[in-house]
Design a protein around this motif. Structure first.
Motif, PDB file in Angstrom:
ATOM      1  N   SER A 102       0.795  -1.228   0.000  1.00  0.00           N
ATOM      2  CA  SER A 102       0.000   0.000   0.000  1.00  0.00           C
ATOM      3  C   SER A 102       0.826   1.275   0.000  1.00  0.00           C
ATOM      4  CB  SER A 102      -0.930   0.010   1.214  1.00  0.00           C
ATOM      5  OG  SER A 102      -1.824  -1.071   1.162  1.00  0.00           O
ATOM      6  N   GLY A 116       2.151   1.331  -3.588  1.00  0.00           N
ATOM      7  CA  GLY A 116       0.768   1.397  -4.023  1.00  0.00           C
ATOM      8  C   GLY A 116       0.448   1.350  -5.495  1.00  0.00           C
ATOM      9  N   HIS A 117       1.413   1.043  -6.373  1.00  0.00           N
ATOM     10  CA  HIS A 117       1.117   1.052  -7.805  1.00  0.00           C
ATOM     11  C   HIS A 117       1.491  -0.251  -8.503  1.00  0.00           C
ATOM     12  CE1 HIS A 117       0.942   5.336  -6.832  1.00  0.00           C
ATOM     13  NE2 HIS A 117       0.202   5.476  -7.908  1.00  0.00           N
ATOM     14  N   SER A 172       5.568   8.123  -4.050  1.00  0.00           N
ATOM     15  CA  SER A 172       4.250   7.524  -3.835  1.00  0.00           C
ATOM     16  C   SER A 172       3.717   7.794  -2.442  1.00  0.00           C
ATOM     17  CB  SER A 172       4.324   6.012  -4.078  1.00  0.00           C
ATOM     18  OG  SER A 172       4.638   5.713  -5.424  1.00  0.00           O
ATOM     19  N   ILE A 190      -3.520   0.178  -6.801  1.00  0.00           N
ATOM     20  CA  ILE A 190      -4.680   1.016  -7.119  1.00  0.00           C
ATOM     21  C   ILE A 190      -5.814   0.222  -7.753  1.00  0.00           C
ATOM     22  CG2 ILE A 190      -3.308   3.113  -7.325  1.00  0.00           C
ATOM     23  CD1 ILE A 190      -3.420   2.800 -10.366  1.00  0.00           C
ATOM     24  N   HIS A 191      -5.525  -0.980  -8.298  1.00  0.00           N
ATOM     25  CA  HIS A 191      -6.557  -1.829  -8.863  1.00  0.00           C
ATOM     26  C   HIS A 191      -7.061  -2.817  -7.812  1.00  0.00           C
ATOM     27  CE1 HIS A 191      -3.891  -0.689 -12.245  1.00  0.00           C
ATOM     28  NE2 HIS A 191      -5.029  -0.549 -12.893  1.00  0.00           N
ATOM     29  N   GLY A 197      -8.846  -1.614  -4.392  1.00  0.00           N
ATOM     30  CA  GLY A 197      -8.111  -0.516  -4.987  1.00  0.00           C
ATOM     31  C   GLY A 197      -8.771   0.817  -4.696  1.00  0.00           C
ATOM     32  N   ILE A 198      -8.570   1.770  -5.600  1.00  0.00           N
ATOM     33  CA  ILE A 198      -9.081   3.123  -5.362  1.00  0.00           C
ATOM     34  C   ILE A 198     -10.212   3.486  -6.320  1.00  0.00           C
ATOM     35  CG2 ILE A 198      -6.888   3.883  -4.382  1.00  0.00           C
ATOM     36  CD1 ILE A 198      -6.364   5.368  -7.048  1.00  0.00           C
ATOM     37  N   GLU A 199     -10.865   2.471  -6.889  1.00  0.00           N
ATOM     38  CA  GLU A 199     -12.025   2.739  -7.731  1.00  0.00           C
ATOM     39  C   GLU A 199     -13.121   3.426  -6.908  1.00  0.00           C
ATOM     40  OE1 GLU A 199     -10.080  -1.176  -9.033  1.00  0.00           O
ATOM     41  OE2 GLU A 199     -10.821  -0.324  -7.143  1.00  0.00           O
ATOM     42  N   GLN A 237      -9.011   2.871  -0.138  1.00  0.00           N
ATOM     43  CA  GLN A 237      -8.965   1.411  -0.083  1.00  0.00           C
ATOM     44  C   GLN A 237      -9.719   0.881   1.133  1.00  0.00           C
ATOM     45  OE1 GLN A 237      -4.710   1.123  -0.149  1.00  0.00           O
ATOM     46  NE2 GLN A 237      -4.594   0.717  -2.354  1.00  0.00           N
ATOM     47  N   ARG A 255      -4.870   7.342  -0.934  1.00  0.00           N
ATOM     48  CA  ARG A 255      -5.097   6.004  -1.485  1.00  0.00           C
ATOM     49  C   ARG A 255      -5.563   5.028  -0.415  1.00  0.00           C
ATOM     50  NH1 ARG A 255      -0.772   3.943  -2.396  1.00  0.00           N
ATOM     51  NH2 ARG A 255       0.819   5.569  -2.163  1.00  0.00           N
TER      52      ARG A 255
END
Length: 366
Positions: A196, A199-200, A241, A326-327, A350-352, A252, A248
């Motif tokens: 986290s 995070g990418h 990040s 993030i997904h 993720g961050i949707e 989450q 983020r």
């Protein structure tokens, strides 16, 4: 930064200090060799395996977030964990590791430490405090990956302190924005920054944080000699990040709570684990020691096929191991040998947008 919110803390930790003429954003320092001073007693950077300015900036940020006096960056979370264990788990000592946590830790202890004369004891979260009563070194993971059981760190630290044993806490799943193990009595924090904090899903990194100067110096010496160092560009990517980590991780955690609520009442779900649910077996302990309940949700479906169909029918889910990106990712943990049912899956949120990911998973389960 006491009293500030998490996004303020993470932005400040990466260097939002006004220095005229200096860049606002952190910059990498790629170097393996440095100009040496004629004064050989002067502290300086000499060689890239020993030190780097980018490391120091990242380590300062990580220490601040963990509430530690110092931190050390490593090339992976396992690099950080194995360094700490090499320093502490000597021949003749007893080491407790999680029986229900990250499987690579058990493998390292069994394959590399046990043959050296270390007594290795595997204990599930519920048995961790009992096992600690006979140990010299205890490595606890909380929440446990992937079952999400929560270890009572205050109780565990009290037991370790009474034995003068060393308590190491893996803070990967909770993150320093959700849990502060050092404030609860842990001696060291270890974590995978791959998850986290970075995070990418595009790098590997780990760290050790603590406030015992002698112990941290010994781990730093091990890093120098064994060489599990973090690349400069990876250190820079983690550093940049961190500035968005507050945003983020907050999203989450919100997504995880919303998905857990939906899964709790879905007819296709046999069971769901999330420390933030009042019905969760670990909720009472989690409320006492966690500021956030994390971005992971564990769910049991009918079988392995049901997990695969969930991903196939979804428009947003990604089938991938690891977590914290993030997904939103789904990982059927039995494929890696975890002692869980075939239909057990770990969902890393993720961050949707929250409504979108909840609706997508609900449709895919139908």
């Amino acid at each position: 930064m006491d009293g500030y919110g998490d996004s303020t803390r993470t932005v400040n930790a990466v260097g939002a200090h006004a220095v005229p003429g200096e860049p606002v954003a952190p910059v990498p320092f790629p170097a393996s060799a440095y100009h040496l001073s004629p004064d050989e007693a002067e502290p300086m950077d000499t060689y890239g395996r020993a030190s780097n300015p980018t490391w120091r900036q990242l380590e300062s940020a990580l220490a601040e977030l963990e509430g530690a006096a110092s931190a050390l960056a490593f090339g992976s979370g396992m690099g950080a964990i194995s360094a700490a264990l090499r320093v502490l788990a000597k021949p003749g000592t007893t080491l407790v590791v999680p029986a229900d946590g990250y499987y690579q830790v058990r493998r390292y202890a069994a394959e590399y430490l046990k043959p050296l004369g270390v007594t290795v004891v595997e204990a599930a979260a519920a048995q961790m405090c009992e096992a600690a009563g006979h140990a010299d070194v205890v490595l606890a993971e909380t929440p446990v990956n992937p079952t999400l059981d929560v270890v009572d760190l205050h109780r565990l630290a009290t037991i370790c302190r009474s034995r003068r044993s060393t308590l190491i806490v893996d803070n990967t799943a909770a993150t320093p924005l959700g849990l502060q193990p050092l404030s609860l009595g842990a001696d060291l924090v270890v974590a995978s920054a791959t998850k986290s904090l970075a995070g990418h899903s595009d790098l590997l990194a780990g760290y050790v944080a603590g406030s015992h100067p002698g112990l941290m110096a010994a781990i730093e010496r091990d890093r120098l000699l064994a060489g599990p160092v973090l690349g400069v560009f990876e250190a820079w990517l983690v550093l940049r990040s961190l500035g968005s980590a507050g945003l983020r991780i907050d999203r989450q955690c919100r997504n995880a709570h919303a998905v857990a609520l939906m899964l709790r009442d879905h007819p296709a779900v046999r069971s769901v684990r999330y420390p933030g649910l009042p019905q969760d077996p670990s909720h009472a302990v989690a409320v006492e020691q966690m500021r956030r309940f994390g971005g992971l949700v564990s769910v049991e479906l009918a079988d392995a096929g049901a997990v695969h169909r969930l991903v196939e029918r979804s428009a947003l889910l990604v089938a991938a191991t690891s977590f914290g990106g993030i997904h939103t990712c789904v990982d059927r943990r039995a494929r890696w040998g975890d002692p869980v049912p075939d239909g057990f899956a770990r969902i890393s949120l993720g961050i949707e947008d929250t409504d979108d990911i909840v609706a997508d998973i609900e449709r895919a389960l139908t």
